[in-house]
Design a protein around this motif. Sequence first.
Motif, PDB file in Angstrom:
ATOM      1  N   GLN A  46       2.358  -5.070   3.379  1.00 15.61           N
ATOM      2  CA  GLN A  46       3.827  -4.274   4.093  1.00 15.61           C
ATOM      3  C   GLN A  46       2.856  -2.722   3.316  1.00 15.61           C
ATOM      4  O   GLN A  46       1.922  -2.656   2.126  1.00 15.61           O
ATOM      5  CB  GLN A  46       3.993  -4.537   1.809  1.00 15.61           C
ATOM      6  CG  GLN A  46       4.338  -5.909   2.134  1.00 15.61           C
ATOM      7  CD  GLN A  46       6.093  -6.243   1.384  1.00 15.61           C
ATOM      8  OE1 GLN A  46       5.421  -5.562  -0.091  1.00 15.61           O
ATOM      9  NE2 GLN A  46       6.451  -7.314   0.954  1.00 15.61           N
ATOM     10  N   VAL A  47       3.954  -1.732   3.370  1.00 15.19           N
ATOM     11  CA  VAL A  47       3.026  -0.278   3.320  1.00 15.19           C
ATOM     12  C   VAL A  47       4.981   0.435   3.433  1.00 15.19           C
ATOM     13  O   VAL A  47       5.533   0.410   3.406  1.00 15.19           O
ATOM     14  CB  VAL A  47       3.190   0.509   4.949  1.00 15.19           C
ATOM     15  CG1 VAL A  47       1.990   1.946   4.346  1.00 15.19           C
ATOM     16  CG2 VAL A  47       2.017  -0.395   4.756  1.00 15.19           C
ATOM     17  N   CYS A  48       4.604   1.445   2.071  1.00 19.59           N
ATOM     18  CA  CYS A  48       5.882   2.459   2.385  1.00 19.59           C
ATOM     19  C   CYS A  48       5.366   3.752   1.154  1.00 19.59           C
ATOM     20  O   CYS A  48       4.693   2.794   0.185  1.00 19.59           O
ATOM     21  CB  CYS A  48       6.717   1.708   0.751  1.00 19.59           C
ATOM     22  SG  CYS A  48       8.307   2.430  -0.098  1.00 19.59           S
ATOM     23  N   ALA A  49       4.948   4.475   1.812  1.00 20.75           N
ATOM     24  CA  ALA A  49       4.276   5.646   1.645  1.00 20.75           C
ATOM     25  C   ALA A  49       5.197   7.191   2.366  1.00 20.75           C
ATOM     26  O   ALA A  49       5.923   6.583   3.356  1.00 20.75           O
ATOM     27  CB  ALA A  49       3.076   5.264   2.296  1.00 20.75           C
ATOM     28  N   THR A  79       3.751  -4.888   7.825  1.00 19.80           N
ATOM     29  CA  THR A  79       4.889  -3.837   7.916  1.00 19.80           C
ATOM     30  C   THR A  79       5.432  -2.806   6.572  1.00 19.80           C
ATOM     31  O   THR A  79       5.259  -2.828   6.288  1.00 19.80           O
ATOM     32  CB  THR A  79       6.144  -4.616   6.887  1.00 19.80           C
ATOM     33  OG1 THR A  79       5.852  -6.676   7.291  1.00 19.80           O
ATOM     34  CG2 THR A  79       8.049  -4.869   7.186  1.00 19.80           C
ATOM     35  N   ALA A  80       6.243  -1.788   7.466  1.00 12.77           N
ATOM     36  CA  ALA A  80       5.299  -0.285   7.291  1.00 12.77           C
ATOM     37  C   ALA A  80       6.953   0.612   7.432  1.00 12.77           C
ATOM     38  O   ALA A  80       7.280   0.347   8.296  1.00 12.77           O
ATOM     39  CB  ALA A  80       4.370   0.481   7.759  1.00 12.77           C
ATOM     40  N   PHE A  81       6.918   1.533   5.990  1.00 16.19           N
ATOM     41  CA  PHE A  81       7.810   2.295   6.130  1.00 16.19           C
ATOM     42  C   PHE A  81       7.386   3.740   5.448  1.00 16.19           C
ATOM     43  O   PHE A  81       7.055   3.619   4.657  1.00 16.19           O
ATOM     44  CB  PHE A  81       9.482   1.963   5.509  1.00 16.19           C
ATOM     45  CG  PHE A  81       9.935   0.818   5.462  1.00 16.19           C
ATOM     46  CD1 PHE A  81      11.087   0.739   6.306  1.00 16.19           C
ATOM     47  CD2 PHE A  81       9.917  -0.706   4.984  1.00 16.19           C
ATOM     48  CE1 PHE A  81      11.712   0.295   7.094  1.00 16.19           C
ATOM     49  CE2 PHE A  81       9.953  -1.668   5.889  1.00 16.19           C
ATOM     50  CZ  PHE A  81      11.552  -1.135   6.342  1.00 16.19           C
ATOM     51  N   VAL A  98       0.854  -1.193  -0.118  1.00 14.63           N
ATOM     52  CA  VAL A  98       0.331   0.204   0.165  1.00 14.63           C
ATOM     53  C   VAL A  98       1.422   1.290   0.082  1.00 14.63           C
ATOM     54  O   VAL A  98       1.833   1.353   0.903  1.00 14.63           O
ATOM     55  CB  VAL A  98      -0.715  -0.066   1.121  1.00 14.63           C
ATOM     56  CG1 VAL A  98      -1.866   1.401   1.111  1.00 14.63           C
ATOM     57  CG2 VAL A  98      -1.402  -1.493   0.453  1.00 14.63           C
ATOM     58  N   THR A  99       0.606   2.000  -0.473  1.00 16.99           N
ATOM     59  CA  THR A  99       1.485   3.558  -0.633  1.00 16.99           C
ATOM     60  C   THR A  99       0.127   4.545  -1.590  1.00 16.99           C
ATOM     61  O   THR A  99      -0.986   4.412  -1.017  1.00 16.99           O
ATOM     62  CB  THR A  99       2.182   3.628  -1.944  1.00 16.99           C
ATOM     63  OG1 THR A  99       3.731   4.751  -1.795  1.00 16.99           O
ATOM     64  CG2 THR A  99       1.453   3.617  -3.371  1.00 16.99           C
ATOM     65  N   LYS A 140      11.995   5.289   6.821  1.00 24.99           N
ATOM     66  CA  LYS A 140      12.234   4.834   8.285  1.00 24.99           C
ATOM     67  C   LYS A 140      10.969   3.676   8.953  1.00 24.99           C
ATOM     68  O   LYS A 140       9.509   4.046   8.422  1.00 24.99           O
ATOM     69  CB  LYS A 140      11.658   6.002   9.215  1.00 24.99           C
ATOM     70  CG  LYS A 140      11.907   6.077  10.959  1.00 24.99           C
ATOM     71  CD  LYS A 140      11.473   7.587  11.121  1.00 24.99           C
ATOM     72  CE  LYS A 140      10.846   6.879  12.696  1.00 24.99           C
ATOM     73  NZ  LYS A 140      10.849   9.024  13.290  1.00 24.99           N
ATOM     74  N   ARG A 141      11.092   2.946   9.727  1.00 30.51           N
ATOM     75  CA  ARG A 141      10.381   1.609  10.165  1.00 30.51           C
ATOM     76  C   ARG A 141       9.467   2.599  11.040  1.00 30.51           C
ATOM     77  O   ARG A 141       9.728   3.527  11.903  1.00 30.51           O
ATOM     78  CB  ARG A 141      10.819   0.666  10.935  1.00 30.51           C
ATOM     79  CG  ARG A 141      10.122  -0.368  11.199  1.00 30.51           C
ATOM     80  CD  ARG A 141       9.929  -0.946   9.609  1.00 30.51           C
ATOM     81  NE  ARG A 141       9.178  -2.446  10.097  1.00 30.51           N
ATOM     82  CZ  ARG A 141       9.290  -3.630  10.154  1.00 30.51           C
ATOM     83  NH1 ARG A 141      10.490  -3.480   9.943  1.00 30.51           N
ATOM     84  NH2 ARG A 141       8.604  -4.575  10.119  1.00 30.51           N
TER      85      ARG A 141
END
Length: 304
Positions: A38-41, A70-72, A11-12, A62-63
């Motif tokens: 997963q999250v990368c936003a 699991t996100a950043f 997800v973004t 940054k975690r």
Amino acid sequence: MENIHRPTIMVTNDDGIDAPGLRALVRVLVSTDCYNVQVCAPDSEKSAVSHCITWRHPISAKRVHIDGATAFAVCGTPADCASLGISKALFPTISDLVISGINMGSNCGYHIIYSGTVAGAREAFFNGVPSVSISYDWVGGKSNVHDYTLAAEACLPIISAIVDEIRNQNYPHRCFLNIDLPTDVANHKGYKLTKQGTSIFKMGWRQVTSDMQGEKMASTMTMESNSEASAETQTSPLSPENPLFRRELISIEHGDNDTDHRILQEGYITVTPLGALSPAEKDSHAFFQNWLPSVAAHPSSSSL
């Protein structure tokens, strides 16, 4: 430990990793217990940045703690986040599906070009990963934060069906999907396949005396009054050499009757396949097909 047998959804968004639309979508996906999420936003709001990418300097990640995922948070654009998230540089595997959203405000018509939300999905599409952008037609005074959860739940059947088609290797690779949900999402009329229209908010500029004055852009399809601007604050003396200008809404052009924005306003969840090419209309191509040879025949002629 992640279940390797479950599909992975990344997800973004463009509203930032703390945006309620993204958080609602992640909660709903996690609650199904069907997906590795997963999250990368972006670490801050990046609305209406279109397909801007970071090129000249590194970006930081940054975690961030988000239950079940699991996100950043990334110091970059939505396209940066999508690209990084599916690169195997951040996560050990490439996701089966990328979802960008849920955006605050619809993304229809010409505004798809401005949208960072759509760009997040488009970037995944560029890299061969199936993707979807999701936007909710937020209207101030009518919408509330819980509507994002309703929007995410309304999209679950589509998400599940897409994952099934990917698993069966039937999902088309030459497009990605743009989904818009109506303001009264609790009473939506169902899904409707649409095409991108020509709706647009015509924008202009006016000079202001403060960087707080006027309206703010809530999304690529929404202008709303900035309540903080009611008490106008002079940030610096006016100077003819350094004037301040702010965008303002001039008019709304709704476009064709059978396209995304019109059908969204009728209360449907619009599902619009998009691609990356931008061909002109056939009549325009026909004009230039006749025009270009005449230019080549008279290269030095000019009407100026």
